[in-house]
Design a protein around this motif. Structure first.
Motif, mmCIF file in Angstrom:
data_model
loop_
_atom_site.group_PDB
_atom_site.id
_atom_site.type_symbol
_atom_site.label_atom_id
_atom_site.label_comp_id
_atom_site.label_asym_id
_atom_site.label_seq_id
_atom_site.Cartn_x
_atom_site.Cartn_y
_atom_site.Cartn_z
ATOM 1 N N ASP A 29 -13.741 -6.236 -9.312
ATOM 2 C CA ASP A 29 -13.538 -6.977 -8.070
ATOM 3 C C ASP A 29 -12.692 -8.216 -8.307
ATOM 4 O O ASP A 29 -11.821 -8.556 -7.499
ATOM 5 C CB ASP A 29 -14.890 -7.385 -7.472
ATOM 6 C CG ASP A 29 -15.636 -6.203 -6.866
ATOM 7 O OD1 ASP A 29 -15.049 -5.102 -6.803
ATOM 8 O OD2 ASP A 29 -16.805 -6.386 -6.466
ATOM 9 N N ASP A 30 -12.931 -8.902 -9.418
ATOM 10 C CA ASP A 30 -12.166 -10.113 -9.714
ATOM 11 C C ASP A 30 -10.686 -9.795 -9.903
ATOM 12 O O ASP A 30 -9.814 -10.579 -9.511
ATOM 13 C CB ASP A 30 -12.712 -10.808 -10.960
ATOM 14 C CG ASP A 30 -14.053 -11.485 -10.702
ATOM 15 O OD1 ASP A 30 -14.382 -11.715 -9.512
ATOM 16 O OD2 ASP A 30 -14.768 -11.786 -11.672
ATOM 17 N N GLU A 31 -10.391 -8.646 -10.506
ATOM 18 C CA GLU A 31 -8.994 -8.249 -10.682
ATOM 19 C C GLU A 31 -8.342 -7.926 -9.345
ATOM 20 O O GLU A 31 -7.163 -8.219 -9.135
ATOM 21 C CB GLU A 31 -8.917 -7.048 -11.627
ATOM 22 C CG GLU A 31 -9.164 -7.410 -13.085
ATOM 23 C CD GLU A 31 -9.272 -6.188 -13.988
ATOM 24 O OE1 GLU A 31 -8.954 -6.316 -15.182
ATOM 25 O OE2 GLU A 31 -9.662 -5.111 -13.499
ATOM 26 N N VAL A 32 -9.102 -7.315 -8.433
ATOM 27 C CA VAL A 32 -8.575 -7.057 -7.096
ATOM 28 C C VAL A 32 -8.238 -8.375 -6.406
ATOM 29 O O VAL A 32 -7.151 -8.555 -5.849
ATOM 30 C CB VAL A 32 -9.584 -6.250 -6.248
ATOM 31 C CG1 VAL A 32 -9.088 -6.126 -4.812
ATOM 32 C CG2 VAL A 32 -9.800 -4.873 -6.837
ATOM 33 N N VAL A 33 -9.175 -9.310 -6.440
ATOM 34 C CA VAL A 33 -8.967 -10.599 -5.792
ATOM 35 C C VAL A 33 -7.773 -11.332 -6.407
ATOM 36 O O VAL A 33 -6.943 -11.919 -5.704
ATOM 37 C CB VAL A 33 -10.242 -11.467 -5.891
ATOM 38 C CG1 VAL A 33 -9.991 -12.886 -5.388
ATOM 39 C CG2 VAL A 33 -11.371 -10.815 -5.101
ATOM 40 N N GLU A 34 -7.657 -11.271 -7.739
ATOM 41 C CA GLU A 34 -6.531 -11.930 -8.416
ATOM 42 C C GLU A 34 -5.209 -11.291 -8.015
ATOM 43 O O GLU A 34 -4.216 -11.982 -7.773
ATOM 44 C CB GLU A 34 -6.718 -11.856 -9.932
ATOM 45 C CG GLU A 34 -5.621 -12.573 -10.707
ATOM 46 C CD GLU A 34 -5.812 -12.489 -12.211
ATOM 47 O OE1 GLU A 34 -4.928 -12.979 -12.941
ATOM 48 O OE2 GLU A 34 -6.834 -11.923 -12.645
ATOM 49 N N ALA A 35 -5.189 -9.958 -7.928
ATOM 50 C CA ALA A 35 -3.959 -9.264 -7.546
ATOM 51 C C ALA A 35 -3.549 -9.619 -6.130
ATOM 52 O O ALA A 35 -2.370 -9.858 -5.844
ATOM 53 C CB ALA A 35 -4.160 -7.752 -7.673
ATOM 54 N N VAL A 36 -4.526 -9.660 -5.220
ATOM 55 C CA VAL A 36 -4.229 -10.022 -3.831
ATOM 56 C C VAL A 36 -3.722 -11.463 -3.754
ATOM 57 O O VAL A 36 -2.741 -11.772 -3.074
ATOM 58 C CB VAL A 36 -5.476 -9.831 -2.944
ATOM 59 C CG1 VAL A 36 -5.242 -10.401 -1.550
ATOM 60 C CG2 VAL A 36 -5.832 -8.354 -2.851
ATOM 61 N N GLY A 37 -4.395 -12.364 -4.480
ATOM 62 C CA GLY A 37 -4.003 -13.765 -4.453
ATOM 63 C C GLY A 37 -2.604 -14.004 -4.983
ATOM 64 O O GLY A 37 -1.908 -14.908 -4.514
ATOM 65 N N SER A 38 -2.156 -13.187 -5.944
ATOM 66 C CA SER A 38 -0.831 -13.377 -6.528
ATOM 67 C C SER A 38 0.287 -13.064 -5.549
ATOM 68 O O SER A 38 1.429 -13.479 -5.740
ATOM 69 C CB SER A 38 -0.678 -12.496 -7.773
ATOM 70 O OG SER A 38 -0.580 -11.118 -7.419
ATOM 71 N N LEU A 39 -0.053 -12.331 -4.473
ATOM 72 C CA LEU A 39 0.967 -11.928 -3.505
ATOM 73 C C LEU A 39 1.038 -12.855 -2.302
ATOM 74 O O LEU A 39 1.955 -12.746 -1.490
ATOM 75 C CB LEU A 39 0.685 -10.496 -3.015
ATOM 76 C CG LEU A 39 0.707 -9.414 -4.090
ATOM 77 C CD1 LEU A 39 0.360 -8.064 -3.480
ATOM 78 C CD2 LEU A 39 2.061 -9.363 -4.782
ATOM 79 N N GLY A 40 0.060 -13.760 -2.144
ATOM 80 C CA GLY A 40 0.010 -14.589 -0.947
ATOM 81 C C GLY A 40 -0.534 -13.793 0.218
ATOM 82 O O GLY A 40 -1.248 -12.805 0.051
ATOM 83 N N GLY A 41 -0.190 -14.187 1.421
ATOM 84 C CA GLY A 41 -0.659 -13.479 2.603
ATOM 85 C C GLY A 41 -2.047 -13.930 3.015
ATOM 86 O O GLY A 41 -2.688 -14.773 2.385
ATOM 87 N N THR A 42 -2.561 -13.345 4.100
ATOM 88 C CA THR A 42 -3.811 -13.808 4.702
ATOM 89 C C THR A 42 -5.040 -13.390 3.909
ATOM 90 O O THR A 42 -6.047 -14.085 3.914
ATOM 91 C CB THR A 42 -3.929 -13.267 6.127
ATOM 92 O OG1 THR A 42 -3.815 -11.831 6.100
ATOM 93 C CG2 THR A 42 -2.829 -13.832 7.010
#
Length: 249
Positions: A136-149
């Motif tokens: 889950d932490d890797e998912v959150v990190e990947a999403v955060g690296s792209l920006g967006g809502t």
């Protein structure tokens, strides 16, 4: 009398009585049809704005997620083939660009010629090379690296629990997807758009879409990261809504 409701795969954001043309928008990983609702303000009265609603989100929350590309693109293609043909443009962002491309391959394979332009945003033809996302932490990190809502929304524990299964599913879908090397060239024109600071695709990589069509190709590079299209919504929406070329007689 407004048109009847389309397939659950399609959400109408504008409802012209007699649409002269159509724009179909495909969301990014973890995204939903509502992402494109603000685009309605840029539509003229003749344009039918549709957004694809993948299962498992918003009004389709209780439906099973679709974890691979083939059944998803086939279902969207079936929904679109059931509509009256009018000059149509596809717009897909990130994962949505790949879904739009695969859907268009199926429409053209079925003999449809009314989709005259494919707009692909924030993705190269073969996507970004990245390791499989597991925790889950890797998912959150990947999403955060792209920006967006989604990056800020995932800070809320309740929303995180709600959204993570959808995002994880979509990351799996796009990570295991491989474009067929022997796929036929598209007949539709292609317009690739990207942000100049997108960590997943460079302008040069986005230009690779030119090799996938026998039609014309245009590349637009705008200021911003992977979600450059949020602050540039007006410019991007208007580009996608430019009149398509006439259908062949």
């Amino acid at each position: 009398m407004p048109p009847s409701s389309p397939s659950p795969y399609l959400t109408r954001h504008t409802r012209p009585d007699r649409p002269a043309r159509r724009l179909v928008c495909f969301p990014h990983a973890g995204g939903a049809a509502s992402f494109y609702r603000p685009w309605a303000r840029y539509a003229d009265p003749s344009l039918e704005l549709l957004a694809v609603q993948y299962p498992g989100r918003e009004n389709r929350f209780r439906e099973p997620l679709v974890p691979t590309m083939d059944p998803l693109a086939a279902a969207v293609a079936d929904a679109l083939l059931a509509l009256p043909p009018v000059p149509t443009v596809f717009f897909g962002h990130s994962m949505g660009a790949a879904v739009a491309y695969e859907t268009l391959l199926r429409l053209e394979g079925a003999g449809a010629c009314h989709v005259t332009r494919l707009c692909v945003s924030g993705r190269s033809p073969d996507g970004a090379a990245r390791p499989a996302v597991r925790t889950d932490d890797e998912v959150v990190e990947a999403v955060g690296s792209l920006g967006g809502t989604h990056a800020a929304v995932l800070d809320d524990p309740d929303l995180r629990e709600l959204l993570l299964p959808v995002i994880r599913n979509d990351y799996h879908l796009i990570d295991v997807y491989r474009r067929r090397a022997d796929a036929p060239l598209l007949h539709a024109d292609v317009h690739a758009l990207t942000g100049d600071r997108d960590p997943q695709v460079t302008p040069g990589e986005a230009a690779g879409w030119s090799a996938l069509t026998s039609g014309s190709f245009t590349l637009t590079v705008l200021e911003g990261d992977h979600f450059y299209l949020v602050p540039a919504v007006g410019r991007v929406a208007r580009a996608a809504m430019e009149p398509a070329r006439p259908l062949p007689v």
